[in-house]
Every structure is written in structure tokens, then in C-alpha cells.
Design a protein around this motif. Structure first.
Motif, PDB file in Angstrom:
ATOM      1  N   LEU A  44      28.132  83.195  76.821  1.00 21.87           N
ATOM      2  CA  LEU A  44      29.065  82.062  76.906  1.00 21.87           C
ATOM      3  C   LEU A  44      29.976  82.234  78.118  1.00 21.87           C
ATOM      4  O   LEU A  44      30.780  83.155  78.157  1.00 21.87           O
ATOM      5  N   ARG A  46      32.843  80.225  79.603  1.00 18.66           N
ATOM      6  CA  ARG A  46      33.716  79.079  79.283  1.00 18.66           C
ATOM      7  C   ARG A  46      34.172  78.440  80.599  1.00 18.66           C
ATOM      8  O   ARG A  46      35.241  78.750  81.124  1.00 18.66           O
ATOM      9  N   GLU A  48      35.435  75.713  81.513  1.00 17.83           N
ATOM     10  CA  GLU A  48      36.635  74.876  81.640  1.00 17.83           C
ATOM     11  C   GLU A  48      37.794  75.602  82.321  1.00 17.83           C
ATOM     12  O   GLU A  48      38.657  74.971  82.915  1.00 17.83           O
ATOM     13  N   ARG A  82      28.505  77.114  79.686  1.00 14.87           N
ATOM     14  CA  ARG A  82      28.868  75.990  78.828  1.00 14.87           C
ATOM     15  C   ARG A  82      29.588  74.966  79.680  1.00 14.87           C
ATOM     16  O   ARG A  82      30.546  75.297  80.387  1.00 14.87           O
ATOM     17  N   ASP A  85      34.696  72.375  78.264  1.00 17.35           N
ATOM     18  CA  ASP A  85      35.226  72.115  76.916  1.00 17.35           C
ATOM     19  C   ASP A  85      36.724  71.883  77.078  1.00 17.35           C
ATOM     20  O   ASP A  85      37.548  72.668  76.642  1.00 17.35           O
ATOM     21  N   LYS A  90      43.033  73.046  75.424  1.00 20.06           N
ATOM     22  CA  LYS A  90      42.754  73.404  76.820  1.00 20.06           C
ATOM     23  C   LYS A  90      42.856  72.169  77.706  1.00 20.06           C
ATOM     24  O   LYS A  90      41.935  71.364  77.768  1.00 20.06           O
ATOM     25  N   ARG A 108      37.602  65.547  73.589  1.00 18.72           N
ATOM     26  CA  ARG A 108      37.441  66.904  74.101  1.00 18.72           C
ATOM     27  C   ARG A 108      35.956  67.188  74.324  1.00 18.72           C
ATOM     28  O   ARG A 108      35.095  66.479  73.818  1.00 18.72           O
ATOM     29  N   MET A 179      26.114  74.067  71.495  1.00 19.31           N
ATOM     30  CA  MET A 179      26.936  74.811  70.561  1.00 19.31           C
ATOM     31  C   MET A 179      26.873  74.101  69.220  1.00 19.31           C
ATOM     32  O   MET A 179      26.980  72.868  69.155  1.00 19.31           O
ATOM     33  N   GLU A 181      29.144  73.958  66.402  1.00 21.27           N
ATOM     34  CA  GLU A 181      30.520  74.351  66.083  1.00 21.27           C
ATOM     35  C   GLU A 181      31.263  73.260  65.329  1.00 21.27           C
ATOM     36  O   GLU A 181      32.481  73.269  65.250  1.00 21.27           O
ATOM     37  N   GLY A 202      29.463  78.348  67.314  1.00 20.06           N
ATOM     38  CA  GLY A 202      30.862  78.599  67.673  1.00 20.06           C
ATOM     39  C   GLY A 202      31.688  78.669  66.401  1.00 20.06           C
ATOM     40  O   GLY A 202      32.130  77.648  65.873  1.00 20.06           O
ATOM     41  N   THR A 203      31.895  79.876  65.938  1.00 22.61           N
ATOM     42  CA  THR A 203      32.540  80.016  64.625  1.00 22.61           C
ATOM     43  C   THR A 203      34.033  79.693  64.653  1.00 22.61           C
ATOM     44  O   THR A 203      34.619  79.435  63.607  1.00 22.61           O
ATOM     45  N   ASN A 204      34.644  79.701  65.851  1.00 24.60           N
ATOM     46  CA  ASN A 204      36.076  79.391  65.909  1.00 24.60           C
ATOM     47  C   ASN A 204      36.302  77.927  65.533  1.00 24.60           C
ATOM     48  O   ASN A 204      37.097  77.601  64.641  1.00 24.60           O
ATOM     49  N   ASP A 205      35.571  77.055  66.226  1.00 27.76           N
ATOM     50  CA  ASP A 205      35.715  75.637  65.896  1.00 27.76           C
ATOM     51  C   ASP A 205      35.038  75.297  64.571  1.00 27.76           C
ATOM     52  O   ASP A 205      35.537  74.449  63.823  1.00 27.76           O
ATOM     53  N   ARG A 215      42.873  76.338  64.294  1.00 31.56           N
ATOM     54  CA  ARG A 215      42.538  77.733  64.609  1.00 31.56           C
ATOM     55  C   ARG A 215      43.637  78.468  65.365  1.00 31.56           C
ATOM     56  O   ARG A 215      43.654  79.689  65.416  1.00 31.56           O
ATOM     57  N   CYS A 252      28.534  82.789  69.125  1.00 30.91           N
ATOM     58  CA  CYS A 252      29.423  83.149  70.231  1.00 30.91           C
ATOM     59  C   CYS A 252      30.898  83.003  69.861  1.00 30.91           C
ATOM     60  O   CYS A 252      31.771  83.200  70.695  1.00 30.91           O
ATOM     61  N   GLY A 253      31.198  82.685  68.600  1.00 26.89           N
ATOM     62  CA  GLY A 253      32.603  82.652  68.175  1.00 26.89           C
ATOM     63  C   GLY A 253      33.081  84.064  67.846  1.00 26.89           C
ATOM     64  O   GLY A 253      32.288  85.012  67.840  1.00 26.89           O
TER      65      GLY A 253
HETATM   66  C1  PEP Z   1      33.960  78.564  69.225  1.00 26.93           C
HETATM   67  O1  PEP Z   1      34.464  77.485  68.959  1.00 26.93           O
HETATM   68  O2  PEP Z   1      33.658  79.426  68.370  1.00 26.93           O
HETATM   69  C2  PEP Z   1      33.664  78.921  70.639  1.00 26.93           C
HETATM   70  C3  PEP Z   1      32.980  80.001  70.947  1.00 26.93           C
HETATM   71  O3  PEP Z   1      34.169  78.120  71.616  1.00 26.93           O
HETATM   72  P1  PEP Z   1      35.717  78.141  72.029  1.00 26.93           P
HETATM   73  O4  PEP Z   1      36.353  79.327  71.334  1.00 26.93           O
HETATM   74  O5  PEP Z   1      35.755  78.245  73.493  1.00 26.93           O
HETATM   75  O6  PEP Z   1      36.177  76.838  71.502  1.00 26.93           O
END
Ligand code: PEP
Ligand code: MG
Length: 295
Positions: A44, A46, A48, A82, A85, A90, A108, A179, A181, A202-205, A215, A252-253
């Protein structure tokens, strides 16, 4: 010490289950850490961050140089870029995005790219041109439906045609992924898998949108539980649908680096884990200590 012990060794369990461990980066400045921590690839980039902290948009040439440097530094190992984003937490002033009451649910990522094809095309041209110098892959963020993938791929094809017309070289076999996510993407991952070469979860989103918790807000951390069975179920579903359609799937989160879940992810069948450079060696050590055939 970990480097001494693990440099060049595969991330493979005692019983021979192999997983690729890649790095997450947000600038060319992170490449040194990728090499230092012996990453197998970049899972990944990023992109952006190239657009942030400035008033003007980065030019095609400026971006091309950065992506080319990443491709050359990785010397034939995969670099997943990627596409921007931007939006939500961001912001980049050059996009002139309107202020939104609820930016996490607004303009976004791929939504910005699809509504600003001029900016999107410039980025795609830069990425494609850089793909002639290594093994680059493209990944689209925050997908929620099949038509977004069609549209993004259509724009990518248009850019390729322009490059062909001008005899500008690029990798004609470059992989295109998305992704996963959002809960929507996980739930229709059987359909999405037919459109792309790979998934990266993308586990964060995915946690944010599944659990309805921002988050980034520390106060709500007791409610932000990426181990929630709903999140794990969506991850499992995505991996199963990827494999049923013969494409590979990574995570990739942040959760990819959570050593308490490594065994579960491997049992689910994940092919790649992409983590911050400093998490690579501890994760490799963890994988090598596991034996999936032992309960
Ligand atoms: C996610 O959302 O898990 C991710 C890897 O992307 P970002 O953290 O950049 O939103
Ligand atoms: Mg995300």
C-alpha cells in the motif's frame, strides 16, 4: 536483532504455510525503511500524501518521478499504488472540496477521482508511465459498488489508449485491484472479484463503517473494536470470495499487524499482510513460530 535473525527468511509457518509480508508507505521517504526492514513488496502506497500540505496539485511529472523511484527501489518486487484517498480526515486544499457535515460519508477517495477525471487521469498517466520501470499495481480505494470499478477501469483504459497512441511505454500486464474497506464491498466481494486481479482489505475503514465508530476519535475507542465478530466475518467472507474467483487477497489495515490475529488470518487463507515497515519483522517472526496443523 530481529534483522540478524530473520533477514531474507520467508514468512512461512512451521508446517509450510507461506504468506507475503509487505510494507505500507506514504512517501518516497519511507522507502529506506522498507528496504531496511526487508519487506517482500509494497502492499500500500498511500499516494494522497503527495497531494497534501500544499496549495497546488502535483504535476504528472512530479508524481511520475516518485512512483518510478518506488518501482526502481523495489527492483521487480510489487509496488501497489493506491490512487488518491483524499477527503474525510485527509484534506488537500487544491481539490477545493466542499465542507461537509459528515465527511466520512461524503466525497472521499474513488468518489473524488470519478467526479474529477482530469485529476484522476493525471495520476493514472503518472502511475502507468512509472510501471515501465518495475512491477507496479494500481488499487482503487473505498469501493462500494461494481459500477465504480467499471468506471475507474474505463478511465484507466482511456489513459492506456492515449499512451499507446503516443508510443509511451507502460506495463501492459499491470495488475488492478481494489480496497475492500466498506461493508458493501465485502458483502458483494463475489461480484467485485470478477472485475479485478486482487483485493486488499482495509480494516481501518472496514471497522469504522461496520461498527459506526469514527476510527480517529480516541474517546470512542472502547466502541472501536476491530476484533468484533462482524468485522472478522466480513474479512473471512472477502477472502473466501476472492479465492472462489481465483484472485489473491491481502490485508493492509492496522489489523494485519495484530499478532493476536495472525493465526486466524492464515487459517482464513489470507495471501498477503501489508503493515508499517517497523511491524514487518515482528510479524515474520510470529508467522514462523506458528504451526497451523497443531490446534
Ligand atoms: C484502511 O482503511 O484500513 C486502509 C488501509 O486505508 P487508510 O488507513 O489509508 O484509510
Ligand atoms: Mg481506508
Amino acid at each position: 536483532e530481529l534483522l540478524e535473525e530473520l533477514r531474507g527468511l520467508p514468512a512461512e509457518t512451521e508446517d509450510g504455510r507461506r504468506v507475503e509480508i509487505s510494507a505500507n508507505i506514504s512517501s518516497a521517504g519511507d522507502l529506506a525503511a522498507v528496504i531496511k526492514n526487508d519487506a517482500e513488496s509494497i502492499g500500500l502506497f498511500r499516494s494522497e500524501f503527495i497531494y497534501m500540505g500544499r496549495d497546488t496539485l502535483p504535476t504528472e511529472e512530479e508524481q511520475f518521478k516518485i512512483y518510478k523511484l518506488a518501482a526502481e527501489t523495489m527492483a521487480g518486487k510489487r509496488v501497489i499504488i493506491r490512487t488518491v484517498d483524499i477527503g474525510n480526515d485527509k484534506q488537500a486544499s487544491a481539490f477545493g472540496l466542499p465542507k461537509e457535515v459528515n465527511p466520512a460519508l461524503g466525497m472521499r477517495a474513488i468518489r473524488v477521482s470519478l467526479t474529477r477525471p482530469d485529476i484522476f487521469k493525471t495520476q493514472l498517466r503518472a502511475i502507468l508511465r512509472a510501471s515501465a520501470f518495475g512491477r507496479i499495481a494500481i488499487m482503487f480505494p473505498l469501493i462500494t459498488s461494481v459500477w465504480e470499478v467499471w468506471k475507474a477501469k474505463e478511465i484507466l483504459e482511456n489513459v492506456k489508449t492515449e499512451l499507446d497512441k503516443n508510443q509511451i511505454p507502460y506495463d501492459h500486464h499491470l495488475e488492478v485491484g481494489i480496497m475492500v474497506e466498506t461493508p458493501a464491498a465485502a458483502l458483494i466481494s463475489d461480484k467485485l472479484a470478477k472485475e479485478v486481479d486482487f483485493f486488499s482489505i482495509g480494516t481501518n475503514d472496514l471497522s469504522q463503517y461496520t461498527l459506526v465508530v469514527d476510527r480517529n476519535i480516541q474517546d470512542s475507542s472502547q466502541f472501536f473494536n476491530p476484533h468484533h465478530p462482524a468485522v472478522l466475518k466480513l474479512i473471512r467472507m472477502t477472502i473466501e470470495n476472492a479465492h472462489a474467483n481465483h484472485i489473491w487477497v491481502g490485508i493492509c489495515g492496522e489489523l494485519g499487524a495484530d499478532l493476536t490475529l495472525t493465526r486466524e488470518f492464515l487459517e482464513m487463507g489470507v495471501d498477503e499482510l501489508s503493515v508499517a515497515p517497523y511491524d514487518i519483522l515482528p510479524l515474520r517472526k510470529k508467522v514462523r513460530s506458528l504451526n497451523l496443523s497443531e490446534k
